[in-house]
Design an enzyme around this catalytic site. Structure first.
Site, PDB file in Angstrom:
ATOM      1  N   ILE A  65      -2.456  -9.692  -5.836  1.00 50.45           N
ATOM      2  CA  ILE A  65      -1.054  -9.265  -5.726  1.00 50.45           C
ATOM      3  C   ILE A  65      -0.495  -8.896  -7.105  1.00 50.45           C
ATOM      4  O   ILE A  65       0.172  -7.867  -7.259  1.00 50.45           O
ATOM      5  CB  ILE A  65      -0.207 -10.372  -5.047  1.00 50.45           C
ATOM      6  CG1 ILE A  65      -0.691 -10.568  -3.604  1.00 50.45           C
ATOM      7  CG2 ILE A  65       1.284 -10.026  -5.070  1.00 50.45           C
ATOM      8  CD1 ILE A  65      -0.089 -11.763  -2.884  1.00 50.45           C
TER       9      ILE A  65
ATOM     10  N   ASP B 276      -3.484 -17.495   7.747  1.00 48.48           N
ATOM     11  CA  ASP B 276      -3.204 -18.092   6.425  1.00 48.48           C
ATOM     12  C   ASP B 276      -2.865 -19.573   6.499  1.00 48.48           C
ATOM     13  O   ASP B 276      -2.970 -20.278   5.496  1.00 48.48           O
ATOM     14  CB  ASP B 276      -2.011 -17.374   5.771  1.00 48.48           C
ATOM     15  CG  ASP B 276      -2.389 -16.052   5.123  1.00 48.48           C
ATOM     16  OD1 ASP B 276      -3.516 -15.589   5.342  1.00 48.48           O
ATOM     17  OD2 ASP B 276      -1.540 -15.495   4.404  1.00 48.48           O
TER      18      ASP B 276
ATOM     19  N   GLU C  97      -2.638 -14.563 -17.315  1.00 43.32           N
ATOM     20  CA  GLU C  97      -3.505 -15.250 -16.362  1.00 43.32           C
ATOM     21  C   GLU C  97      -4.026 -16.550 -16.990  1.00 43.32           C
ATOM     22  O   GLU C  97      -4.513 -16.536 -18.121  1.00 43.32           O
ATOM     23  CB  GLU C  97      -4.676 -14.312 -15.984  1.00 43.32           C
ATOM     24  CG  GLU C  97      -5.839 -14.959 -15.271  1.00 43.32           C
ATOM     25  CD  GLU C  97      -5.465 -15.569 -13.927  1.00 43.32           C
ATOM     26  OE1 GLU C  97      -4.815 -14.901 -13.121  1.00 43.32           O
ATOM     27  OE2 GLU C  97      -5.818 -16.750 -13.716  1.00 43.32           O
TER      28      GLU C  97
ATOM     29  N   LYS D  18       0.826  -1.207   0.000  1.00 40.40           N
ATOM     30  CA  LYS D  18       0.000   0.000   0.000  1.00 40.40           C
ATOM     31  C   LYS D  18       0.866   1.266   0.000  1.00 40.40           C
ATOM     32  O   LYS D  18       0.492   2.287  -0.586  1.00 40.40           O
ATOM     33  CB  LYS D  18      -0.953   0.017   1.205  1.00 40.40           C
ATOM     34  CG  LYS D  18      -2.306  -0.571   0.889  1.00 40.40           C
ATOM     35  CD  LYS D  18      -2.337  -2.068   0.876  1.00 40.40           C
ATOM     36  CE  LYS D  18      -2.508  -2.736  -0.416  1.00 40.40           C
ATOM     37  NZ  LYS D  18      -2.453  -4.202  -0.368  1.00 40.40           N
TER      38      LYS D  18
ATOM     39  N   HIS E 125     -23.185  14.948   2.503  1.00 39.67           N
ATOM     40  CA  HIS E 125     -23.086  15.404   1.117  1.00 39.67           C
ATOM     41  C   HIS E 125     -21.994  16.458   1.010  1.00 39.67           C
ATOM     42  O   HIS E 125     -21.918  17.326   1.871  1.00 39.67           O
ATOM     43  CB  HIS E 125     -24.416  16.009   0.675  1.00 39.67           C
ATOM     44  CG  HIS E 125     -24.353  16.604  -0.698  1.00 39.67           C
ATOM     45  ND1 HIS E 125     -24.361  15.830  -1.837  1.00 39.67           N
ATOM     46  CD2 HIS E 125     -24.225  17.902  -1.117  1.00 39.67           C
ATOM     47  CE1 HIS E 125     -24.257  16.624  -2.901  1.00 39.67           C
ATOM     48  NE2 HIS E 125     -24.171  17.880  -2.482  1.00 39.67           N
TER      49      HIS E 125
ATOM     50  N   GLY F 163      -0.490 -17.314  -6.172  1.00 38.74           N
ATOM     51  CA  GLY F 163      -1.106 -17.776  -4.924  1.00 38.74           C
ATOM     52  C   GLY F 163      -0.065 -18.054  -3.851  1.00 38.74           C
ATOM     53  O   GLY F 163       1.133 -17.893  -4.077  1.00 38.74           O
TER      54      GLY F 163
HETATM   55  C1  LIG Z   1       1.990  -8.553  -1.565  1.00 41.07           C
HETATM   56  C2  LIG Z   1       0.877  -8.893  -0.613  1.00 41.07           C
HETATM   57  C3  LIG Z   1      -0.115  -7.970  -0.368  1.00 41.07           C
HETATM   58  C4  LIG Z   1      -1.136  -8.273   0.514  1.00 41.07           C
HETATM   59  N1  LIG Z   1      -2.086  -7.326   0.726  1.00 41.07           N
HETATM   60  C5  LIG Z   1      -3.104  -7.608   1.564  1.00 41.07           C
HETATM   61  C6  LIG Z   1      -4.093  -6.624   1.838  1.00 41.07           C
HETATM   62  O1  LIG Z   1      -4.046  -5.518   1.304  1.00 41.07           O
HETATM   63  N2  LIG Z   1      -5.081  -6.934   2.695  1.00 41.07           N
HETATM   64  C7  LIG Z   1      -5.170  -8.166   3.298  1.00 41.07           C
HETATM   65  O2  LIG Z   1      -6.097  -8.402   4.077  1.00 41.07           O
HETATM   66  N3  LIG Z   1      -4.233  -9.112   3.073  1.00 41.07           N
HETATM   67  C8  LIG Z   1      -3.205  -8.860   2.235  1.00 41.07           C
HETATM   68  N4  LIG Z   1      -2.243  -9.802   2.038  1.00 41.07           N
HETATM   69  C9  LIG Z   1      -2.366 -11.097   2.763  1.00 41.07           C
HETATM   70  C10 LIG Z   1      -1.887 -10.959   4.220  1.00 41.07           C
HETATM   71  O3  LIG Z   1      -0.568 -10.485   4.225  1.00 41.07           O
HETATM   72  C11 LIG Z   1      -1.986 -12.301   4.934  1.00 41.07           C
HETATM   73  O4  LIG Z   1      -3.301 -12.790   4.813  1.00 41.07           O
HETATM   74  C12 LIG Z   1      -1.656 -12.156   6.410  1.00 41.07           C
HETATM   75  O5  LIG Z   1      -0.354 -11.669   6.591  1.00 41.07           O
HETATM   76  C13 LIG Z   1      -1.784 -13.501   7.134  1.00 41.07           C
HETATM   77  O6  LIG Z   1      -1.481 -13.340   8.482  1.00 41.07           O
HETATM   78  P1  LIG Z   1      -0.931 -14.531   9.370  1.00 41.07           P
HETATM   79  O7  LIG Z   1      -0.767 -13.977  10.735  1.00 41.07           O
HETATM   80  O8  LIG Z   1      -1.770 -15.723   9.201  1.00 41.07           O
HETATM   81  O9  LIG Z   1       0.495 -14.936   8.742  1.00 41.07           O
HETATM   82  P2  LIG Z   1       1.784 -14.099   8.364  1.00 41.07           P
HETATM   83  O10 LIG Z   1       1.486 -12.670   8.223  1.00 41.07           O
HETATM   84  O11 LIG Z   1       2.398 -14.813   7.218  1.00 41.07           O
HETATM   85  O12 LIG Z   1       2.723 -14.226   9.636  1.00 41.07           O
HETATM   86  C14 LIG Z   1       3.283 -15.434  10.036  1.00 41.07           C
HETATM   87  C15 LIG Z   1       4.498 -15.148  10.908  1.00 41.07           C
HETATM   88  O13 LIG Z   1       4.926 -16.362  11.506  1.00 41.07           O
HETATM   89  C16 LIG Z   1       6.339 -16.412  11.509  1.00 41.07           C
HETATM   90  N5  LIG Z   1       6.727 -17.812  11.612  1.00 41.07           N
HETATM   91  C17 LIG Z   1       6.474 -18.828  10.753  1.00 41.07           C
HETATM   92  N6  LIG Z   1       6.924 -20.001  11.266  1.00 41.07           N
HETATM   93  C18 LIG Z   1       7.468 -19.692  12.469  1.00 41.07           C
HETATM   94  C19 LIG Z   1       8.076 -20.472  13.485  1.00 41.07           C
HETATM   95  N7  LIG Z   1       8.187 -21.793  13.384  1.00 41.07           N
HETATM   96  N8  LIG Z   1       8.545 -19.833  14.572  1.00 41.07           N
HETATM   97  C20 LIG Z   1       8.420 -18.490  14.709  1.00 41.07           C
HETATM   98  N9  LIG Z   1       7.838 -17.718  13.791  1.00 41.07           N
HETATM   99  C21 LIG Z   1       7.369 -18.314  12.685  1.00 41.07           C
HETATM  100  C22 LIG Z   1       6.727 -15.747  10.197  1.00 41.07           C
HETATM  101  O14 LIG Z   1       8.050 -15.293  10.268  1.00 41.07           O
HETATM  102  C23 LIG Z   1       5.713 -14.614  10.138  1.00 41.07           C
HETATM  103  O15 LIG Z   1       6.212 -13.482  10.778  1.00 41.07           O
HETATM  104  C24 LIG Z   1      -1.177  -9.528   1.181  1.00 41.07           C
HETATM  105  C25 LIG Z   1      -0.171 -10.458   0.961  1.00 41.07           C
HETATM  106  C26 LIG Z   1       0.845 -10.152   0.074  1.00 41.07           C
HETATM  107  C27 LIG Z   1       1.924 -11.172  -0.131  1.00 41.07           C
END
Ligand SMILES: Cc1cc2nc3c(=O)[nH]c(=O)nc-3n(C[C@H](O)[C@H](O)[C@H](O)COP(=O)(O)OP(=O)(O)OC[C@H]3O[C@@H](n4cnc5c(N)ncnc54)[C@H](O)[C@@H]3O)c2cc1C
Length: 475
Positions: free
Chosen positions: A194, A322, A213, A58, A454, A281
């Site tokens: 993305i 995720d 695509e 962003k 408005h 993806g």
């Molecule tokens: C380019 C891009 C743009 C995006 N834009 C948007 C958006 O605008 N809006 C939106 O809603 N979503 C967006 N997303 C998706 C969003 O980033 C994810 O859905 C979100 O980050 C998921 O959150 P999470 O907490 O599940 O996992 P993550 O954010 O992936 O965090 C997981 C964390 O766990 C840590 N980790 C993993 N394994 C271990 C371990 N064994 N020990 C310790 N730490 C560990 C990782 O280092 C990481 O910090 C975007 C994604 C990308 C790639």
């Protein structure tokens, strides 16, 4: 000796850090482990979202939009700027700074809420008297025990088979956010959220961008009318988008990458680009977690298996974000994080999957919640539709941004709002009104009877709701 906590959260992305903070607010002793670090080895909590996802993308979208406006649209407002030039180092530096502020904000919130943060990798060791034993390796190496565990380890970019990311010429979302010089030609594989956002950034900064695509339809997950309007706008901006392609064996060279493909008609084509972004993806990430050691069940695609409450097959082990089923969105991860913390505390945490908004931050922005017309038809649901174009909205005209429309879909008998679809300016902000109405199971008439300021873009939502009963006032 092992440090004992009520809750140990593995991963400090939006799912994990929010779960940790909410649990601490509810009186639990909480540890949160995260492995992400800066190039200087400092902790960088916030996960994909903060470091290489939502936030930096962003920041780049905003900067590149300013550049686009200065180059092509200021003159319409009578503002004449000459010799507009780009300082990409400053632009990328600003983005890095925005990320850093967010990392620091999370560390501050941990401190404020008394969450103990461990910088390192967390791994299941086994189960003991006090709960689950977790080993942290890395800077804050330690042995922890948690009565409850939340797995929030997120996701990673999916690579094409036999084309690993080198982050130099073949880029994941990570490399796409830090290209050091604007490429003359940029290829993007995958016209999803993305791919479109990153393609838009680099096109605005001067790259010739082609997006390929595989799906025959553009933005198949979107309402069809919205996808059609967006495609028209993107093509007008100069994004080249081809759908229904079949990608062949890509050859990544030192200075260029060749993408052979069959187009939708089956003709052989080839795209040669300076840089290639692969955005096809994301896959769940559980590397190094030692899930198998404790029997944590994953499905065939690698997702941690959870029930509707985010409970895994192991007692007192939960998973959010995720790494589990459902949309890969930061706000979905956050909602699950809060709900799980509340469930552990004996409360009734709740996530409504029917009202999770989707947003694509391109220009025009695209946002929707609930069902599309195509889904309602497939469900055999009788519905009424009302839409309103931004062209007829005073604020949009004043902004000079009249692309798109708002569409409201409501139950034919009860008038309950079943879906809202927006393509146009600030769709990301406008969609919240629809989410609120749907969360309260409100009707199109509720939107129509609410007083909207408005002139605002939100009046287009009101007019679309009025149009559901064919009584739009301004069209
Ligand atoms: C380019 C891009 C743009 C995006 N834009 C948007 C958006 O605008 N809006 C939106 O809603 N979503 C967006 N997303 C998706 C969003 O980033 C994810 O859905 C979100 O980050 C998921 O959150 P999470 O907490 O599940 O996992 P993550 O954010 O992936 O965090 C997981 C964390 O766990 C840590 N980790 C993993 N394994 C271990 C371990 N064994 N020990 C310790 N730490 C560990 C990782 O280092 C990481 O910090 C975007 C994604 C990308 C790639």
């Amino acid at each position: 000796m092992s440090k004992q906590f009520d809750l140990v959260v593995i991963g400090a992305g939006p799912g994990g850090y929010i779960a940790a903070i909410r649990a601490a607010q509810l009186g639990m002793s909480v540890a949160c482990i995260d492995a992400w670090e800066t190039s200087e080895g400092k902790p960088a909590p916030g996960g994909t979202c903060t470091n290489v996802g939502c936030i930096p993308s962003k920041a780049l979208l905003q900067s590149s939009e300013h550049f686009e406006q200065a180059n092509h649209h200021f003159a319409e407002h009578g503002i004449e700027v000459k010799d507009v030039s780009l300082n990409l180092d400053t632009l990328l530096g600003r983005k890095n700074n925005v990320v850093k502020q967010n990392n620091e904000g999370i560390l501050y919130l941990f401190k404020k809420n008394k969450v103990t943060f461990f910088q390192g990798k967390g791994e299941f060791v086994g189960q003991g008297d006090g709960g689950w034993n977790i080993k942290v390796t890395g800077k804050d190496a330690a042995d922890l025990t948690g009565k409850h565990i939340v797995v929030a380890t997120g996701s990673a970019a999916r690579a094409l088979p036999s084309l690993p990311f080198d982050e130099k010429n073949v880029l994941s979302n990570d490399g796409a956010l830090k290209i050091g010089a604007v490429p003359k030609t940029l290829g993007v594989i995958g016209a999803g959220v993305i791919g479109l956002e990153m393609g838009s950034v680099w096109r605005r900064l001067g790259a010739d961008v082609t997006i390929l695509e595989a799906m025959p339809e553009f933005l198949a997950a979107c309402d069809k009318q919205v996808a059609k309007e967006a495609l028209k706008a993107f093509k007008k901006q100069g994004l080249k988008i081809e759908t229904g392609v079949k990608i062949g064996d890509i050859v990544a060279g030192d200075t260029s990458t060749t993408v052979p493909y069959k187009d939708a008609s089956g003709a052989d084509k080839s795209l040669v680009v300076d840089k290639l972004i692969v955005s096809i993806g994301r896959v769940p990430y559980t590397d190094g977690l030692s899930a198998d050691k404790v029997g944590l069940k994953l499905d065939e695609r690698g997702f941690v298996v959870v029930d509707a409450d985010c409970k895994t097959n192991l007692t007192n082990v939960w998973a959010v974000g995720d790494v589990v089923r459902g949309p890969m969105l930061a706000h979905k991860a956050e909602e699950e994080g809060v709900a799980v913390a509340e469930r552990i505390a004996g409360q009734h945490g709740h996530v409504n999957f029917g009202t999770i908004p989707w947003v694509i931050y391109t220009s025009p922005e695209i946002a929707w919640v609930g069902k599309s017309e195509e889904q309602l038809k497939a469900d055999g649901q009788e519905y009424k539709a009302g839409s309103f174009p931004f062209l007829a909205n005073g604020r949009a005209r004043a902004l000079g941004d009249t692309t798109g429309f708002v569409k409201v879909l409501a139950d034919a008998k009860t008038d309950e709002v079943l879906g809202v679809h927006i393509v146009g300016p600030m769709a990301s902000e406008l969609i919240s009104e629809a989410v609120t109405i749907m969360e309260f199971r409100g009707a199109a008439e509720d939107i129509a009877r609410i007083c909207h300021a408005h002139p605002t873009l939100s009046e287009a939502m009101k007019e679309a709701a009025l149009a559901v009963d064919k009584r739009a006032l301004n069209f």
